[in-house]
Design a protein around this motif. Structure first.
Motif, PDB file in Angstrom:
ATOM      1  N   HIS A 169       0.950  -1.170  -0.049  1.00 15.01           N
ATOM      2  CA  HIS A 169      -0.064  -0.013   0.090  1.00 15.01           C
ATOM      3  C   HIS A 169       0.875   1.167  -0.011  1.00 15.01           C
ATOM      4  N   TYR A 170       0.334   2.264  -0.393  1.00 14.59           N
ATOM      5  CA  TYR A 170       1.214   3.663  -0.458  1.00 14.59           C
ATOM      6  C   TYR A 170       0.468   4.712   0.662  1.00 14.59           C
ATOM      7  N   VAL A 171       1.582   5.109   0.947  1.00 13.57           N
ATOM      8  CA  VAL A 171       1.332   6.430   2.109  1.00 13.57           C
ATOM      9  C   VAL A 171       1.636   7.683   1.379  1.00 13.57           C
ATOM     10  N   ASP A 172       0.622   8.509   1.016  1.00 13.36           N
ATOM     11  CA  ASP A 172       0.869   9.888   0.453  1.00 13.36           C
ATOM     12  C   ASP A 172       1.050  10.823   1.568  1.00 13.36           C
ATOM     13  N   PHE A 173       2.186  11.671   1.284  1.00 14.02           N
ATOM     14  CA  PHE A 173       2.522  12.576   2.167  1.00 14.02           C
ATOM     15  C   PHE A 173       1.887  14.004   1.985  1.00 14.02           C
ATOM     16  N   PRO A 174       1.885  14.693   2.789  1.00 14.66           N
ATOM     17  CA  PRO A 174       0.883  16.135   2.771  1.00 14.66           C
ATOM     18  C   PRO A 174       1.595  16.853   1.604  1.00 14.66           C
ATOM     19  N   GLY A 175       0.659  17.444   0.772  1.00 20.89           N
ATOM     20  CA  GLY A 175       1.162  18.143  -0.192  1.00 20.89           C
ATOM     21  C   GLY A 175       1.517  19.725   0.095  1.00 20.89           C
ATOM     22  N   LYS A 176       0.896  19.932   1.413  1.00 24.54           N
ATOM     23  CA  LYS A 176       1.072  21.626   1.508  1.00 24.54           C
ATOM     24  C   LYS A 176       1.783  21.662   2.953  1.00 24.54           C
ATOM     25  N   LEU A 177       2.966  21.793   3.009  1.00 22.20           N
ATOM     26  CA  LEU A 177       3.735  21.920   4.186  1.00 22.20           C
ATOM     27  C   LEU A 177       4.229  23.503   4.313  1.00 22.20           C
ATOM     28  N   SER A 178       4.376  24.042   5.813  1.00 22.22           N
ATOM     29  CA  SER A 178       4.934  25.187   6.054  1.00 22.22           C
ATOM     30  C   SER A 178       6.543  24.929   5.890  1.00 22.22           C
ATOM     31  N   PRO A 179       6.867  26.299   4.847  1.00 23.80           N
ATOM     32  CA  PRO A 179       8.471  26.120   4.481  1.00 23.80           C
ATOM     33  C   PRO A 179       9.119  26.509   5.637  1.00 23.80           C
ATOM     34  N   ASP A 180      10.445  25.596   5.485  1.00 26.89           N
ATOM     35  CA  ASP A 180      11.437  26.193   6.674  1.00 26.89           C
ATOM     36  C   ASP A 180      12.234  27.297   6.033  1.00 26.89           C
ATOM     37  N   LEU A 181      12.436  28.293   6.822  1.00 31.10           N
ATOM     38  CA  LEU A 181      12.862  29.551   6.295  1.00 31.10           C
ATOM     39  C   LEU A 181      14.435  29.386   5.979  1.00 31.10           C
ATOM     40  N   LYS A 182      15.197  28.646   7.048  1.00 35.27           N
ATOM     41  CA  LYS A 182      16.836  28.190   6.842  1.00 35.27           C
ATOM     42  C   LYS A 182      16.643  27.545   5.593  1.00 35.27           C
ATOM     43  N   ILE A 183      15.995  26.439   5.374  1.00 39.20           N
ATOM     44  CA  ILE A 183      16.114  25.426   4.172  1.00 39.20           C
ATOM     45  C   ILE A 183      15.720  26.411   3.082  1.00 39.20           C
ATOM     46  N   GLN A 184      15.054  27.158   2.777  1.00 42.81           N
ATOM     47  CA  GLN A 184      14.677  28.003   1.927  1.00 42.81           C
ATOM     48  C   GLN A 184      15.718  28.918   1.467  1.00 42.81           C
TER      49      GLN A 184
END
Length: 200
Positions: A169-184
């Motif tokens: 079976h497949y697990v779908d990950f959330p499509g909308k996550l709050s961006p991490d400013l440091k990673i951005q």
């Protein structure tokens, strides 16, 4: 193989040596250097692996497509020949399950499974395509998840006298996550650096 020039050999060698896991490269032959040895070699680079999971011996092999190559690669061995031989050897060492980790087209995975018959790995955990695939080929399972961490494939294996059975079976990950400013900011910095060093 995005870093595909001979000058990148040291970089790849370092990454392999630093890894805390094995790199399985069953069908890849690296070029030979002036010392007569492969230009890439490491205790972490193996043709196959035999591991124990919950008391069960599991064999692992790999197949890499020839679509992308590099200057430090001599050749790719014929996939079916290599995978069939290694699968037989691993079963001879007691593997009750053999998994092929592949980076090739789904049609190549299907052809490998249908051609090898009893010498085919039980399960192909594949990549290369960007969308999920779930197939049965002559009793063997072929599973691919979506690219870019959109999903994960969870495969449950039941060992039976007639061979392994698979439930996926497949697990779908959330499509909308709050961006991490440091990673951005890191992404923006690397994008700018890439544009400066590689783009006209």
């Amino acid at each position: 193989f995005e870093k595909d020039k001979m000058k990148h050999v040291g970089m790849l060698q370092s990454r392999i040596d630093e890894s805390q896991f094995d790199w399985v490269g069953s069908n890849i032959h690296f070029k030979t250097g002036d010392n007569g040895q492969p230009v890439i070699q490491s205790k972490n680079l193996v043709d196959d692996a035999l591991v124990e999971v919950n008391g069960v011996k599991v064999g692992i092999v790999s197949a890499t497509t020839q679509t992308k190559t590099a200057e430090y690669i001599e050749s790719f061995a014929p996939t079916n020949e290599v995978i069939g031989r290694l699968t037989r050897e691993l079963r001879g060492k007691g593997a009750r399950l053999v998994i092929a980790i592949t980076h090739q087209r789904v049609s190549e995975d299907e052809e490998m499974l249908s051609t090898l018959g009893k010498d085919a790995p039980d399960l192909v955990a594949g990549g290369h395509e960007h969308e999920r695939h779930l197939k049965q080929v002559d009793g063997h399972a072929l599973v691919k998840a979506d690219s870019d961490v959109k999903s994960a494939a969870i495969v449950k294996v039941q060992l039976t006298p007639g061979g392994p059975k698979f439930v996926t079976h497949y697990v779908d990950f959330p499509g909308k996550l709050s961006p991490d400013l440091k990673i951005q900011q890191r992404v923006a910095d690397w994008t700018a650096r890439f544009g400066k060093e590689y783009c006209i």
